[in-house]
Design a protein around this motif. Structure first.
Motif, PDB file in Angstrom:
ATOM      1  N   ALA A 169       0.825  -1.209   0.000  1.00 39.93           N
ATOM      2  CA  ALA A 169       0.000   0.000   0.000  1.00 39.93           C
ATOM      3  C   ALA A 169       0.864   1.265   0.000  1.00 39.93           C
ATOM      4  N   TYR A 170       1.905   1.296   0.846  1.00 41.03           N
ATOM      5  CA  TYR A 170       2.754   2.485   0.911  1.00 41.03           C
ATOM      6  C   TYR A 170       3.584   2.648  -0.350  1.00 41.03           C
ATOM      7  N   LEU A 171       4.001   1.521  -0.939  1.00 47.76           N
ATOM      8  CA  LEU A 171       4.763   1.603  -2.183  1.00 47.76           C
ATOM      9  C   LEU A 171       3.877   2.166  -3.293  1.00 47.76           C
ATOM     10  N   LYS A 213      -3.759  -2.656  -8.248  1.00 50.09           N
ATOM     11  CA  LYS A 213      -2.949  -3.017  -9.415  1.00 50.09           C
ATOM     12  C   LYS A 213      -1.770  -3.903  -9.026  1.00 50.09           C
ATOM     13  N   TRP A 214      -1.426  -3.907  -7.738  1.00 52.30           N
ATOM     14  CA  TRP A 214      -0.346  -4.751  -7.251  1.00 52.30           C
ATOM     15  C   TRP A 214      -0.867  -6.138  -6.866  1.00 52.30           C
ATOM     16  N   GLY A 226       9.318   7.114   2.506  1.00 52.20           N
ATOM     17  CA  GLY A 226       9.878   6.975   3.850  1.00 52.20           C
ATOM     18  C   GLY A 226       9.211   5.863   4.624  1.00 52.20           C
ATOM     19  N   ALA A 227       7.887   5.774   4.543  1.00 52.49           N
ATOM     20  CA  ALA A 227       7.160   4.710   5.231  1.00 52.49           C
ATOM     21  C   ALA A 227       7.560   3.341   4.697  1.00 52.49           C
ATOM     22  N   SER A 228       7.818   3.253   3.388  1.00 60.01           N
ATOM     23  CA  SER A 228       8.225   1.976   2.795  1.00 60.01           C
ATOM     24  C   SER A 228       9.554   1.507   3.380  1.00 60.01           C
TER      25      SER A 228
END
Length: 583
Positions: free
Chosen positions: A162-164, A174-175, A350-352
């Motif tokens: 989700a973060y990516l 889509k992922w 950053g979260a990733s």
């Protein structure tokens, strides 16, 4: 009468089905002997450790531990927790909530540090509880913690997708792809999460030192993004937002919800500090445990506290607390601002990185817990083996990595999150109790009743305080009951402090202000356990039942066989808890 069979010169309860079924009839006697049998520090460092064959290499220094501690604590969750606690509980005073939670985390970390210095093995809390309360309490808490690690790692790996997607402006759908033949909640397949988990599994199998280097690099990038977000908050923020809400009808001031809001906020954000416990499992791989572990554990908690407080101030300056988005506070603050949309992508990147570092540290920790549980023989000894080339617990790392990947592939994030949290807090609670027990109960055939009575009374009054806080209606009566409970709790600690002398003062490094420091940790963890939702307790009850069954049908028999074969010893005069079965 116990039935055992010879297997290559040793006793085995599992050599055949008939022998195993006969062994089950000996379960009560074996349970009475093994469940509360305590190991010794010398055995944990020698015979129990030798079960793994090869030794883990001592390659880590204090700066590695600080990096691992920061990487384990500062995950993506802080980007959400800060906004939720500020909007719902504390307002701008969320910075005070983080400071209080950081202090409490530091006190709890002290408990881990004393044990890790005294017993530098990879088992962390499992080993600490095993040398104080015995085999079954250690297995019960350790197995719950491993399950929590696996569930949370699966959830974190799915949130990485989700973060990516946020970072690159791509929808999560889509992922992932949907398999309609599978039931709801298990039909959204996430291959990205699986790749991430398996890649980290390979890294931690190869080398602990290399894993630390990878963590250092990713943690540096993550901190850089956090510092960027902090700076942007100070540059674009307004100090008026620290005292004035957007809507005049809402409470104003720096403490809009009073002291209660600050402490409720502290209870929520305390979970952002979970992760330092994984560092204690690295003790067996630290070059100088006496010097490096205290600096590494305490230093990481202190640095993270400063970062969290700065993030809280930055966010509070960006927006009035009543306009903060509790789900995405930093991203939402910049979303819709002309020319500042790109900051939202920076937050996603950053979260990733935060997800990757917290995942790496947690997977290092879970493998070492499983390795040492295998050494105790309550699970198959296959998990305890150390690879001769990499000096890492490859079997435990691989098994748990694949298990985590399977969960991450199929299981919905919300289902996983309902299964996480309580185990970690329960282990923190047990470690604090174990430290007091270790300090105040003399080694030898003595009665531990004064210390056990104190621990029971203090836990009870802490539970009463928590129930009053959670259930009693607001008013003077509630304030009086809370005050009375606090006075009773302090009185209990004072009486114990003056009547029961310390029996075992540490020679190397010790927790200061005994017994106050671990008592604060005990109280805090009970308080936080009381704030968890019903699904957490359903999970705890279900998996605890499974853990008890595993111990009854496998663990107690395997450890009894190991004891009979002399694979590890139990020091009879150190079995202070065994006396409880004799009274």
């Amino acid at each position: 009468m116990e039935v055992q069979s010879s297997n290559n010169g040793g006793h085995s309860s599992f050599s055949s089905l008939r022998v195993y079924l006969n062994s089950l009839s000996s379960t009560p006697s074996r349970l009475a002997r093994r469940a509360v049998s305590v190991s010794t520090s010398s055995d944990e460092m020698s015979r129990v450790r030798a079960v793994s064959g090869e030794h883990m290499r001592r390659t880590l220094r204090w700066y590695d531990l600080i990096g691992l501690g920061i990487g384990g604590m500062v995950g993506a969750g802080v980007f959400v927790t800060t906004g939720r606690a500020s909007r719902l509980y504390a307002g701008p005073s969320i910075v005070v909530s983080y400071a209080i939670a950081g202090l409490c985390a530091l006190l709890s970390a002290f408990c881990y540090t004393e044990f890790a210095v005294h017993l530098p093995v990879a088992g962390g809390a499992f080993s600490y509880i095993r040398i104080t309360f015995g085999e079954f309490p250690a297995f019960f808490t350790g197995a719950n913690l491993v399950l929590d690690y696996v569930m949370s790692n699966a959830a974190v790996s799915r949130s990485f997708t989700a973060y990516l997607g946020t970072a690159f402006g791509i929808s999560t759908h889509k992922w992932r792809f949907v398999v309609s033949a599978l039931p709801g909640g298990f039909n959204e397949i996430d291959p990205v999460a699986v790749v991430v988990v398996l890649a980290i599994t390979v890294i931690i199998c190869c080398s602990t030192r290399e894993s630390s280097k990878v963590n250092m690099i990713m943690t540096a990038f993550h901190i850089a993004f956090i510092v960027f977000v902090i700076v942007m908050g100070f540059l674009r923020g307004d100090s008026k937002n620290l005292t004035s809400p957007a809507k005049p009808e809402h409470p104003s001031g720096f403490f809009p919800f009073g002291a209660a809001g600050v402490f409720n906020g502290a209870a929520m954000v305390y979970l952002s500090y979970i992760g330092y416990d994984a560092v204690s499992t690295m003790a067996e791989e630290v070059k100088n445990p006496v010097k490096d572990i205290p600096v590494g554990v305490s230093g990481s908690v202190a640095i993270v506290t400063v970062l969290y407080c700065l993030m809280a101030v930055s966010m509070s300056m960006l927006l009035p607390y009543d306009l903060i988005d509790p789900e995405a506070p930093f991203s939402a603050a910049f979303r819709g601002s002309n020319g500042w949309e790109w900051v939202t992508k920076v937050v996603g990147i950053g979260a990733s990185f935060g997800i990757l570092t917290s995942l790496l540290v947690a997977m290092l920790g879970q493998a070492r817990y499983m390795c040492v549980i295998g050494r105790s023989r309550v699970v198959p000894v296959w998990f305890a083996k150390i690879h001769h080339r990499t000096s890492t617990p490859v079997n435990a790392s691989s098994f748990l990595g694949i298990f985590t990947a399977v969960l991450a592939l199929f299981t919905d994030l919300n289902i996983l999150l309902n299964l996480v949290s309580i185990g970690t807090l329960f282990v923190f609670y047990m470690v604090a109790n174990a430290l007091i027990f270790k300090r105040y109960v003399p080694v030898g055939p003595t009665k531990p009743w004064p210390t056990l009575t104190f621990l029971t009374l203090f836990s009870t009054i802490s539970l009463v305080f928590t129930l009053i806080w959670q259930l009693a209606p607001q008013g003077k009566v509630k304030a009086f009951m809370l005050g009375a409970s606090a006075v009773v709790a302090i009185a209990i600690v004072l009486i114990f402090h003056y009547l029961v002398p310390q029996a075992n003062k540490p020679e190397l490094w010790g927790v200061p202000f005994m017994p106050w420091t671990p008592c604060v940790s005990i109280f805090l963890n009970i308080f936080l356990l009381g704030s968890l939702d019903a699904p957490s307790y359903v999970r705890f009850g279900f998996f605890s039942g499974l853990i008890v069954l595993v111990y009854l049908f496998y663990g107690v028999h395997a450890s009894s066989d190991a004891e009979a074969n002399g694979s590890f010893g139990v020091k009879e005069d150190g079995q202070v808890l065994k006396e409880l079965t004799e009274v």
